[in-house]
Design a protein around this motif. Structure first.
Motif, PDB file in Angstrom:
ATOM      1  N   TYR A   1      56.233  32.776  30.933  1.00  7.19           N
ATOM      2  CA  TYR A   1      55.335  33.885  31.156  1.00  7.19           C
ATOM      3  C   TYR A   1      56.469  34.685  31.552  1.00  7.19           C
ATOM      4  O   TYR A   1      57.565  34.646  32.127  1.00  7.19           O
ATOM      5  CB  TYR A   1      54.509  33.425  32.170  1.00  7.19           C
TER       6      TYR A   1
ATOM      7  N   HIS B   1      56.587  36.861  34.145  1.00  2.00           N
ATOM      8  CA  HIS B   1      56.875  37.373  35.480  1.00  2.00           C
ATOM      9  C   HIS B   1      57.731  36.045  36.052  1.00  2.00           C
ATOM     10  O   HIS B   1      58.011  36.313  37.210  1.00  2.00           O
ATOM     11  CB  HIS B   1      55.554  37.115  36.502  1.00  2.00           C
ATOM     12  N   CYS B   2      58.212  35.085  35.340  1.00  3.63           N
ATOM     13  CA  CYS B   2      58.994  34.163  35.546  1.00  3.63           C
ATOM     14  C   CYS B   2      60.500  34.692  35.904  1.00  3.63           C
ATOM     15  O   CYS B   2      61.157  35.365  34.912  1.00  3.63           O
ATOM     16  CB  CYS B   2      58.865  33.157  34.497  1.00  3.63           C
TER      17      CYS B   2
ATOM     18  N   GLU C   1      50.670  24.905  35.355  1.00  4.85           N
ATOM     19  CA  GLU C   1      49.631  24.880  36.460  1.00  4.85           C
ATOM     20  C   GLU C   1      49.807  26.350  37.306  1.00  4.85           C
ATOM     21  O   GLU C   1      50.887  26.761  37.666  1.00  4.85           O
ATOM     22  CB  GLU C   1      50.259  23.983  37.626  1.00  4.85           C
TER      23      GLU C   1
ATOM     24  N   ARG D   1      50.028  38.203  43.989  1.00  6.63           N
ATOM     25  CA  ARG D   1      51.053  37.689  43.356  1.00  6.63           C
ATOM     26  C   ARG D   1      50.874  36.109  43.206  1.00  6.63           C
ATOM     27  O   ARG D   1      50.363  35.416  44.191  1.00  6.63           O
ATOM     28  CB  ARG D   1      52.289  38.048  44.048  1.00  6.63           C
TER      29      ARG D   1
ATOM     30  N   GLU E   1      52.684  32.140  41.030  1.00  4.98           N
ATOM     31  CA  GLU E   1      53.638  31.808  40.138  1.00  4.98           C
ATOM     32  C   GLU E   1      52.854  30.711  39.148  1.00  4.98           C
ATOM     33  O   GLU E   1      51.814  30.047  39.754  1.00  4.98           O
ATOM     34  CB  GLU E   1      54.903  31.359  40.861  1.00  4.98           C
TER      35      GLU E   1
ATOM     36  N   ALA F   1      53.897  27.254  37.527  1.00  4.94           N
ATOM     37  CA  ALA F   1      54.686  25.770  37.072  1.00  4.94           C
ATOM     38  C   ALA F   1      54.454  25.560  35.793  1.00  4.94           C
ATOM     39  O   ALA F   1      53.464  25.789  35.350  1.00  4.94           O
ATOM     40  CB  ALA F   1      54.368  24.789  38.273  1.00  4.94           C
ATOM     41  N   HIS F   2      55.551  25.231  35.205  1.00  5.44           N
ATOM     42  CA  HIS F   2      55.369  24.778  33.704  1.00  5.44           C
ATOM     43  C   HIS F   2      56.482  23.918  33.018  1.00  5.44           C
ATOM     44  O   HIS F   2      57.630  24.069  33.494  1.00  5.44           O
ATOM     45  CB  HIS F   2      55.239  26.102  32.964  1.00  5.44           C
TER      46      HIS F   2
END
Lengths: 199, 156
Positions: A66, A68-69, A146, A155, A157, A159-160
């Motif tokens: 993604y 925003h990572c 997730e 905001r 995050e 997890a991936h």
């Protein structure tokens, strides 16, 4: 495991052992994943579905992430870009790179297309707003993600899984690179696979 | 990053190192904390997040700790110290905020891709290669220190 793979590759990629077949440095499954049945809308191409199958004689690199990572995704995209830059241009142009967004809420078509176009000339920006469709694609690759609980506008995050999947022209995942995989080994894997497809 | 670079690439890297090192010795002459090789990757036009990487050396005989980081609002709305961690069972990479990152006495800690980083949230503008970012680091013992991070071209 990564280290062992690296050592194996450095032995086989060198000038030694002219007899032995060169081997891929990344992770190769004994039962390769078949992802040919999966396709996702490509925002970089007006939303036309892109099958997870490279054109004849080419390779498709697929990564779930993604925009925003801040750390893992741009590092991986940058590493892949370095690896492609290490290849002779005639080989590099037979490789396309796709990111499947695991954050369709914030990754608009435009944002994802801009992001991938920044790193690659042959870029695919895969985005679906249908959770079932994303789920099905992720399952085919064994990807997990997730999204952090959040209120709208807050905001968060995601997890991936941070693996890069190399898909050939039959829709088979022929090799996988974990995060942080050496860019020279990536280039060596691509070169080997592309040369194999020429013979 | 690729280990195989041409002579020009090496020279460029060496230059960046020396620039970064030169720019970073701003924390006061007597400080036991030294920050080197601070950099961030250039970012796409619409990227919202970025990361600053650096190495912190502690030449003192007592542990110190990085407890906060900030950047001017012209760079990003917020900066936070984060760590990327890999889930043991599921292999997922996740980030977690770090409130206190210890820099051991006579030791050093690297903030590098896939590990610790100063996360820049809500970038005010894309990070452009060749520009610099001022980052204020707050240490428990050494206090505040302003360092300069070089923005480097992605894919190099």
């Amino acid at each position: 495991m990564l280290l062992i793979a690296a050592l194996v590759a450095s032995c086989s990629a060198g000038q030694a052992q002219p007899q032995s077949q060169p081997t891929l440095a990344g992770v190769v499954r004994s039962q390769p994943l078949d992802v040919a049945a999966v396709s996702l809308p490509d925002a970089a191409n007006g939303g036309t579905p892109l099958p997870m199958q490279a054109p004849d004689g080419e390779l498709l690199l697929v990564y779930f992430g993604y925009t925003h990572c801040p750390d893992i995704c741009p590092t991986t995209m940058s590493d892949i870009s370095v690896a492609l830059g290490d290849l002779p241009p005639a080989l590099a142009e037979r490789v396309a790179v796709a990111m499947v967004t695991v954050d369709p809420e914030r990754d608009t078509d435009e944002r994802l297309t801009d992001y991938m176009g920044y790193f690659f000339s042959r870029a695919h920006a895969l985005r679906t707003t249908d959770p079932a469709e994303l789920d099905e694609a992720a399952r085919a690759f064994g990807v997990r993600w997730e999204v952090e609980d959040h209120e709208p506008g807050e905001r968060y995050e995601v997890a991936h899984t941070a693996i890069t999947y190399v898909v050939d022209d039959s829709g088979t995942v022929v090799v996988e690179w974990p995060f942080g995989f050496d860019t020279e080994l990536m280039a060596a894997d691509l070169e080997l696979l592309l040369e194999r497809s020429d013979t | 990053m690729s280990l195989q670079r041409g002579a020009a690439g090496l020279a460029a890297v060496a230059l960046i190192f020396s620039l970064a090192a030169g720019a970073c010795n701003q924390g006061g002459g007597s400080s036991t904390i030294q920050v080197d090789d601070a950099w961030a990757r250039s970012s796409p036009q619409m990227a919202m997040a970025g990361a600053v990487y650096l190495t912190i050396a502690n030449t003192g005989s007592a542990d110190d700790a990085l407890v906060a980081a900030s950047v001017p609002s012209s760079v990003a709305a917020t900066a936070e110290i984060h760590e990327t961690v890999e889930g043991e069972s599921d292999g997922m990479m996740a980030m977690r905020p770090v409130e206190r990152m210890v820099v051991p006495a006579n030791g050093s800690v690297a903030l590098e891709p896939g590990g610790y980083h100063v996360m820049l949230l809500d970038l005010a503008a894309p990070l452009e290669a060749g520009t610099t970012i001022e980052v204020t680091l707050s240490f428990e013992g050494a206090g505040e220190m302003v360092i300069t991070a070089e923005v480097r071209e992605a894919g190099m």
